[in-house]
Write a protein that holds these residues in place. Structure first.
Motif, PDB file in Angstrom:
ATOM      1  N   GLY A 164     -16.512  -4.119   4.475  1.00 60.49           N
ATOM      2  CA  GLY A 164     -17.019  -5.162   3.590  1.00 60.49           C
ATOM      3  C   GLY A 164     -16.328  -5.270   2.250  1.00 60.49           C
ATOM      4  N   THR A 165     -15.236  -4.509   2.049  1.00 53.29           N
ATOM      5  CA  THR A 165     -14.563  -4.481   0.756  1.00 53.29           C
ATOM      6  C   THR A 165     -13.080  -4.793   0.924  1.00 53.29           C
ATOM      7  OG1 THR A 165     -16.100  -2.800  -0.057  1.00 53.29           O
ATOM      8  CG2 THR A 165     -14.043  -3.054  -1.264  1.00 53.29           C
ATOM      9  N   LEU A 166     -12.529  -5.572  -0.021  1.00 58.50           N
ATOM     10  CA  LEU A 166     -11.098  -5.835  -0.076  1.00 58.50           C
ATOM     11  C   LEU A 166     -10.449  -4.849  -1.039  1.00 58.50           C
ATOM     12  CD1 LEU A 166     -10.752  -9.737  -0.236  1.00 58.50           C
ATOM     13  CD2 LEU A 166      -9.838  -8.245   1.535  1.00 58.50           C
ATOM     14  N   THR A 167      -9.436  -4.121  -0.559  1.00 56.36           N
ATOM     15  CA  THR A 167      -8.712  -3.162  -1.396  1.00 56.36           C
ATOM     16  C   THR A 167      -7.234  -3.503  -1.357  1.00 56.36           C
ATOM     17  OG1 THR A 167     -10.320  -1.429  -0.859  1.00 56.36           O
ATOM     18  CG2 THR A 167      -8.231  -0.741  -1.832  1.00 56.36           C
ATOM     19  N   ASP A 168      -6.650  -3.789  -2.522  1.00 58.82           N
ATOM     20  CA  ASP A 168      -5.235  -4.145  -2.582  1.00 58.82           C
ATOM     21  C   ASP A 168      -4.362  -2.983  -2.129  1.00 58.82           C
ATOM     22  OD1 ASP A 168      -5.874  -6.608  -3.575  1.00 58.82           O
ATOM     23  OD2 ASP A 168      -5.228  -6.210  -5.624  1.00 58.82           O
ATOM     24  N   LEU A 169      -3.217  -3.305  -1.509  1.00 60.52           N
ATOM     25  CA  LEU A 169      -2.225  -2.285  -1.243  1.00 60.52           C
ATOM     26  C   LEU A 169      -1.691  -1.753  -2.570  1.00 60.52           C
ATOM     27  CD1 LEU A 169      -0.130  -3.788   1.712  1.00 60.52           C
ATOM     28  CD2 LEU A 169      -1.975  -2.109   1.823  1.00 60.52           C
ATOM     29  N   PRO A 170      -1.268  -0.484  -2.602  1.00 59.94           N
ATOM     30  CA  PRO A 170      -0.781   0.083  -3.857  1.00 59.94           C
ATOM     31  C   PRO A 170       0.545  -0.547  -4.265  1.00 59.94           C
ATOM     32  CG  PRO A 170      -0.342   1.583  -2.057  1.00 59.94           C
ATOM     33  CD  PRO A 170      -1.180   0.491  -1.490  1.00 59.94           C
ATOM     34  N   LEU A 171       0.838  -0.483  -5.557  1.00 63.27           N
ATOM     35  CA  LEU A 171       2.122  -0.956  -6.036  1.00 63.27           C
ATOM     36  C   LEU A 171       3.235  -0.069  -5.481  1.00 63.27           C
ATOM     37  CD1 LEU A 171       1.334  -1.758  -9.779  1.00 63.27           C
ATOM     38  CD2 LEU A 171       1.401  -3.342  -7.842  1.00 63.27           C
ATOM     39  N   ALA A 172       4.348  -0.681  -5.098  1.00 68.16           N
ATOM     40  CA  ALA A 172       5.510   0.040  -4.600  1.00 68.16           C
ATOM     41  C   ALA A 172       6.607  -0.054  -5.646  1.00 68.16           C
ATOM     42  CB  ALA A 172       5.980  -0.544  -3.274  1.00 68.16           C
ATOM     43  N   ALA A 173       6.942   1.074  -6.273  1.00 67.71           N
ATOM     44  CA  ALA A 173       7.923   1.097  -7.359  1.00 67.71           C
ATOM     45  C   ALA A 173       7.548   0.091  -8.444  1.00 67.71           C
ATOM     46  CB  ALA A 173       9.323   0.810  -6.814  1.00 67.71           C
ATOM     47  N   GLY A 174       6.242  -0.013  -8.684  1.00 69.47           N
ATOM     48  CA  GLY A 174       5.754  -0.920  -9.716  1.00 69.47           C
ATOM     49  C   GLY A 174       5.637  -2.364  -9.290  1.00 69.47           C
ATOM     50  N   ARG A 175       5.961  -2.657  -8.036  1.00 67.93           N
ATOM     51  CA  ARG A 175       5.923  -4.029  -7.532  1.00 67.93           C
ATOM     52  C   ARG A 175       4.857  -4.169  -6.446  1.00 67.93           C
ATOM     53  NH1 ARG A 175      10.698  -6.967  -9.113  1.00 67.93           N
ATOM     54  NH2 ARG A 175      11.597  -5.775 -10.832  1.00 67.93           N
ATOM     55  N   GLN A 176       4.362  -5.414  -6.283  1.00 68.84           N
ATOM     56  CA  GLN A 176       3.361  -5.679  -5.270  1.00 68.84           C
ATOM     57  C   GLN A 176       3.946  -5.500  -3.867  1.00 68.84           C
ATOM     58  OE1 GLN A 176       0.076  -6.385  -5.753  1.00 68.84           O
ATOM     59  NE2 GLN A 176      -0.114  -6.191  -3.546  1.00 68.84           N
ATOM     60  N   ALA A 177       3.218  -4.799  -2.998  1.00 70.75           N
ATOM     61  CA  ALA A 177       3.619  -4.619  -1.603  1.00 70.75           C
ATOM     62  C   ALA A 177       2.860  -5.613  -0.728  1.00 70.75           C
ATOM     63  CB  ALA A 177       3.339  -3.195  -1.148  1.00 70.75           C
ATOM     64  N   PHE A 178       3.510  -6.059   0.351  1.00 67.55           N
ATOM     65  CA  PHE A 178       2.910  -7.019   1.265  1.00 67.55           C
ATOM     66  C   PHE A 178       2.873  -6.425   2.665  1.00 67.55           C
ATOM     67  CE2 PHE A 178       4.617  -9.386  -2.261  1.00 67.55           C
ATOM     68  CZ  PHE A 178       3.585 -10.260  -2.576  1.00 67.55           C
ATOM     69  N   GLY A 179       1.750  -6.587   3.357  1.00 67.07           N
ATOM     70  CA  GLY A 179       1.559  -5.978   4.666  1.00 67.07           C
ATOM     71  C   GLY A 179       1.804  -6.944   5.804  1.00 67.07           C
ATOM     72  N   GLN A 180       2.377  -6.415   6.884  1.00 61.98           N
ATOM     73  CA  GLN A 180       2.633  -7.195   8.088  1.00 61.98           C
ATOM     74  C   GLN A 180       1.807  -6.702   9.267  1.00 61.98           C
ATOM     75  OE1 GLN A 180       4.471  -9.875   8.272  1.00 61.98           O
ATOM     76  NE2 GLN A 180       4.597 -10.190  10.496  1.00 61.98           N
ATOM     77  N   ALA A 181       1.568  -5.386   9.359  1.00 67.14           N
ATOM     78  CA  ALA A 181       0.829  -4.827  10.494  1.00 67.14           C
ATOM     79  C   ALA A 181       0.052  -3.605  10.028  1.00 67.14           C
ATOM     80  CB  ALA A 181       1.779  -4.456  11.631  1.00 67.14           C
ATOM     81  N   ILE A 182      -1.077  -3.335  10.695  1.00 67.72           N
ATOM     82  CA  ILE A 182      -1.917  -2.179  10.368  1.00 67.72           C
ATOM     83  C   ILE A 182      -2.310  -1.481  11.662  1.00 67.72           C
ATOM     84  CG2 ILE A 182      -4.007  -3.629  10.336  1.00 67.72           C
ATOM     85  CD1 ILE A 182      -5.130  -1.738   8.173  1.00 67.72           C
ATOM     86  N   ASN A 183      -2.223  -0.128  11.670  1.00 64.68           N
ATOM     87  CA  ASN A 183      -2.614   0.609  12.877  1.00 64.68           C
ATOM     88  C   ASN A 183      -4.034   1.147  12.739  1.00 64.68           C
ATOM     89  OD1 ASN A 183      -2.436   2.966  11.345  1.00 64.68           O
ATOM     90  ND2 ASN A 183      -0.615   3.745  12.376  1.00 64.68           N
ATOM     91  N   ASP A 184      -4.514   1.845  13.774  1.00 63.01           N
ATOM     92  CA  ASP A 184      -5.908   2.276  13.782  1.00 63.01           C
ATOM     93  C   ASP A 184      -6.210   3.352  12.760  1.00 63.01           C
ATOM     94  OD1 ASP A 184      -6.375   0.455  15.762  1.00 63.01           O
ATOM     95  OD2 ASP A 184      -6.550   1.914  17.400  1.00 63.01           O
ATOM     96  N   ALA A 185      -5.183   4.038  12.245  1.00 66.59           N
ATOM     97  CA  ALA A 185      -5.382   5.038  11.198  1.00 66.59           C
ATOM     98  C   ALA A 185      -5.397   4.402   9.810  1.00 66.59           C
ATOM     99  CB  ALA A 185      -4.278   6.092  11.266  1.00 66.59           C
ATOM    100  N   GLY A 186      -5.156   3.099   9.740  1.00 68.47           N
ATOM    101  CA  GLY A 186      -5.161   2.409   8.450  1.00 68.47           C
ATOM    102  C   GLY A 186      -3.815   2.363   7.773  1.00 68.47           C
ATOM    103  N   TRP A 187      -2.751   2.828   8.455  1.00 69.39           N
ATOM    104  CA  TRP A 187      -1.412   2.725   7.888  1.00 69.39           C
ATOM    105  C   TRP A 187      -0.884   1.305   8.052  1.00 69.39           C
ATOM    106  CZ3 TRP A 187       1.676   5.842   5.009  1.00 69.39           C
ATOM    107  CH2 TRP A 187       1.254   7.167   4.835  1.00 69.39           C
ATOM    108  N   VAL A 188      -0.193   0.837   7.015  1.00 68.28           N
ATOM    109  CA  VAL A 188       0.298  -0.539   6.968  1.00 68.28           C
ATOM    110  C   VAL A 188       1.817  -0.512   6.821  1.00 68.28           C
ATOM    111  CG1 VAL A 188       0.287  -2.698   5.634  1.00 68.28           C
ATOM    112  CG2 VAL A 188      -1.829  -1.364   5.903  1.00 68.28           C
ATOM    113  N   THR A 189       2.506  -1.427   7.498  1.00 70.54           N
ATOM    114  CA  THR A 189       3.927  -1.622   7.240  1.00 70.54           C
ATOM    115  C   THR A 189       4.173  -3.069   6.846  1.00 70.54           C
ATOM    116  OG1 THR A 189       6.182  -1.217   8.037  1.00 70.54           O
ATOM    117  CG2 THR A 189       4.648  -2.217   9.591  1.00 70.54           C
TER     118      THR A 189
END
Length: 297
Positions: A164-189
């Motif tokens: 029920g909550t939206l959590t932004d991906l962390p900054l990558a080298a100070g820049r916004q990261a964008f997600g394409q896929a997520i696995n069942d462990a919650g890892w995003v690429t």
């Protein structure tokens, strides 16, 4: 190493590879007024048909063989559909949702509402949780969903919708990261833009990130399996990231094949991979191929 099998013709694209080795094929010939979709990789090709129009495009396929996507009606309008048990349901007519993006093995469907808010259809109920100007992305087996949304004064960003909550991906080298896929462990690429303006592939949770291709000019992570294996493209070549090693997939196929793997779009939990392919010079492109791991002797 991988054996290579043709998955589509020149004017088709394969996507949505499931763990049974089945995948969706969307066709779009330049001189053909209709675009058909099918589910391949099994004993027989399974054609979906349409909602009455000339275009059908699959976006996602789960391990039960159920598919979602978009199709035109007889009047030419694009509606979202669910294909299950050999028939199509018009999700837009039934529930008002549009742009169906993903379906997991629980039958949950990621889509958006008519007023451009990310939503999930569960058990016939639409949970339109997303903020204004948000869109759904990939969803894992636990119902966790990537959401792209526009934050006033901050631009577009990717968040994970979980419990029920939206959590932004962390900054990558100070820049916004964008997600394409997520696995069942919650890892995003996905990708981020470096301080030098380079687009680079990454893997992240909502707390940490890893730059997968720090030496590349440009790269992009397209998919991540439940084993943590990532596939994508780096400097116009398909890559596999596994066990902390970045592998050029062109080095893991028959060296005598006149084949250049220009990207890797999908990977399943059997380490099968879908990849667009061209000739070795990268001039003439053929369509998608399926890479099947060769068991070690």
């Amino acid at each position: 190493y991988f054996s290579v099998f043709p998955a589509t013709g020149k004017y088709s694209r394969a996507l949505a590879l499931n763990d049974a080795g089945r995948y969706a094929v969307n066709s779009a010939g330049p001189e053909i007024p209709y675009q058909v979709a099918s589910i391949n990789g099994g004993p027989m090709s399974e054609s979906l048909g349409s909602l009455g129009g000339a275009i059908t495009q699959i976006r996602s396929l789960n391990n039960l063989g159920e598919a979602v996507g978009v199709s035109t009606t007889a009047s030419g309008e694009f509606h979202s559909f669910l294909y299950a048990d050999g028939r199509m349901q018009d999700l837009t007519a039934l529930y008002g949702i549009q742009d169906a993006r993903d379906i997991n093995d629980r039958g949950e469907i990621a889509a958006r509402t008519a007023d451009f808010r990310a939503a999930v259809l569960r058990d016939g109920v639409v949970d339109d949780f997303g903020p204004q100007n948000s869109a759904p992305g990939d969803m894992n087996g636990r119902g966790e969903l990537l959401v792209e949304y526009f934050a006033d004064g901050l631009g577009y960003r990717t968040a994970v919708f979980r419990d029920g909550t939206l959590t932004d991906l962390p900054l990558a080298a100070g820049r916004q990261a964008f997600g394409q896929a997520i696995n069942d462990a919650g890892w995003v690429t996905g990708y981020f833009t470096s301080a030098e303006g380079l687009i680079l592939a990454d893997a992240a949770t909502t707390e940490t990130y890893t730059n997968l291709t720090p030496w590349a000019s440009n790269s992009f992570g397209y998919d991540i399996s439940n084993l943590g294996q990532v596939v994508g493209v780096t400097d116009n070549r398909a890559f596999l990231y596994a066990d902390s090693e970045l592998i050029d997939l062109n080095t893991r196929i028959d060296p005598n094949a006149d084949l250049l793997l220009i990207s890797a779009d999908e990977i399943n939990d059997r380490a099968q991979i879908l990849s667009p392919s061209c000739d070795r010079a990268g001039v003439f492109c053929y369509g998608s191929v399926l890479l099947d791991p060769v068991p070690p002797i």
